[in-house]
Write a protein that holds these residues in place. Sequence first.
Motif, short mmCIF file in Angstrom:
data_model
loop_
_atom_site.label_atom_id
_atom_site.label_comp_id
_atom_site.label_asym_id
_atom_site.label_seq_id
_atom_site.Cartn_x
_atom_site.Cartn_y
_atom_site.Cartn_z
N GLU A 1 0.82 -1.21 0.00
CA GLU A 1 0.00 0.00 0.00
C GLU A 1 0.85 1.26 0.00
O GLU A 1 0.46 2.29 -0.54
N GLN A 2 2.03 1.20 0.61
CA GLN A 2 2.91 2.36 0.66
C GLN A 2 3.50 2.70 -0.71
O GLN A 2 3.68 3.87 -1.05
N PHE A 3 3.77 1.66 -1.51
CA PHE A 3 4.50 1.88 -2.76
C PHE A 3 3.62 1.88 -4.00
O PHE A 3 4.07 2.33 -5.07
N ILE A 4 2.39 1.40 -3.92
CA ILE A 4 1.60 1.24 -5.14
C ILE A 4 1.30 2.57 -5.82
O ILE A 4 1.35 2.67 -7.04
N ALA A 5 0.99 3.61 -5.04
CA ALA A 5 0.67 4.91 -5.65
C ALA A 5 1.88 5.55 -6.32
O ALA A 5 1.80 5.97 -7.48
N PRO A 6 3.04 5.67 -5.65
CA PRO A 6 4.20 6.26 -6.34
C PRO A 6 4.67 5.42 -7.52
O PRO A 6 5.17 5.97 -8.51
N LEU A 7 4.51 4.10 -7.44
CA LEU A 7 4.86 3.25 -8.58
C LEU A 7 3.98 3.56 -9.78
O LEU A 7 4.48 3.78 -10.89
#
Length: 263
Positions: free
Chosen positions: A108-114
């Motif tokens: 959840e922490q990385f999905i948006a910036p990815l």
Amino acid sequence: MSVSSLRRFRAAVAAAAVLTAALGVGTSAAHADTAPTTPTQTRFQEPRDLLRALDFDALAADGWTLTDDEEATEVVELVAETTPAPPPAVTPEELTRIVPGIPAEKVEQFIAPLNDAMARSGIDNPVRQAAFIAQLAVESDSFRTFEEYASGRAYEGRADLGNTHPGDGERYKGRGAIQITGRHNYEKVSEHIGVDFVAHPELLAAPENAFTTAAWYWTSRNLNEVADTAGIVRVSELVNGGHHALGRRIDDFKRGLDVLLQP
């Protein structure tokens, strides 16, 4: 509106929509190649906003007018049709399936910036996305770290990496989701992103920078086209400089395609 006038108007709307998309108008965040200073206001939030941006007086002088609500509705629908759709985003569930080793708390922490990095960099089809994620998965140890485990001493004195100052090897070791390495690359990505990674190399490992800088590395080497044409082996060579963990990169790529090509 006459047939010929409507055709001229259609061309004007289409041109305006294309220019709007090409210039990035309508996004509230700065592009990756500009330093974010102050937040920008969203200009075009819906098709009708684009209509207000057109020079109706000039178009009227050319011989057309909107005569009724039906024609106005047709124009609004036309604008919506000519606005490019955003690339499909990778879901948290898909990312977990592509990279089974990713820590659950990181998804959840990385999905948006990815997804943001991919959308801004034209990584917009399953082949490109699978290739990009496969490289990041290997370089970051399944998204467990954005800083190389090794000390970086092996890069000391590497003129090909721009490490010409004492201590550059450790100072500019691999960081970010794609492990950008060497003073030269740190200088280049600093110019592009607008963050001084040369003076503050640790910032490249911060999650908010890790994916943006990985996308810079990807586009700076034209890896979208390489993924589309030459394939995953050549992509891997350009990312890693050799065939380190090539089997893993290929397996992750294949898994990514299986996941992203599912209806």
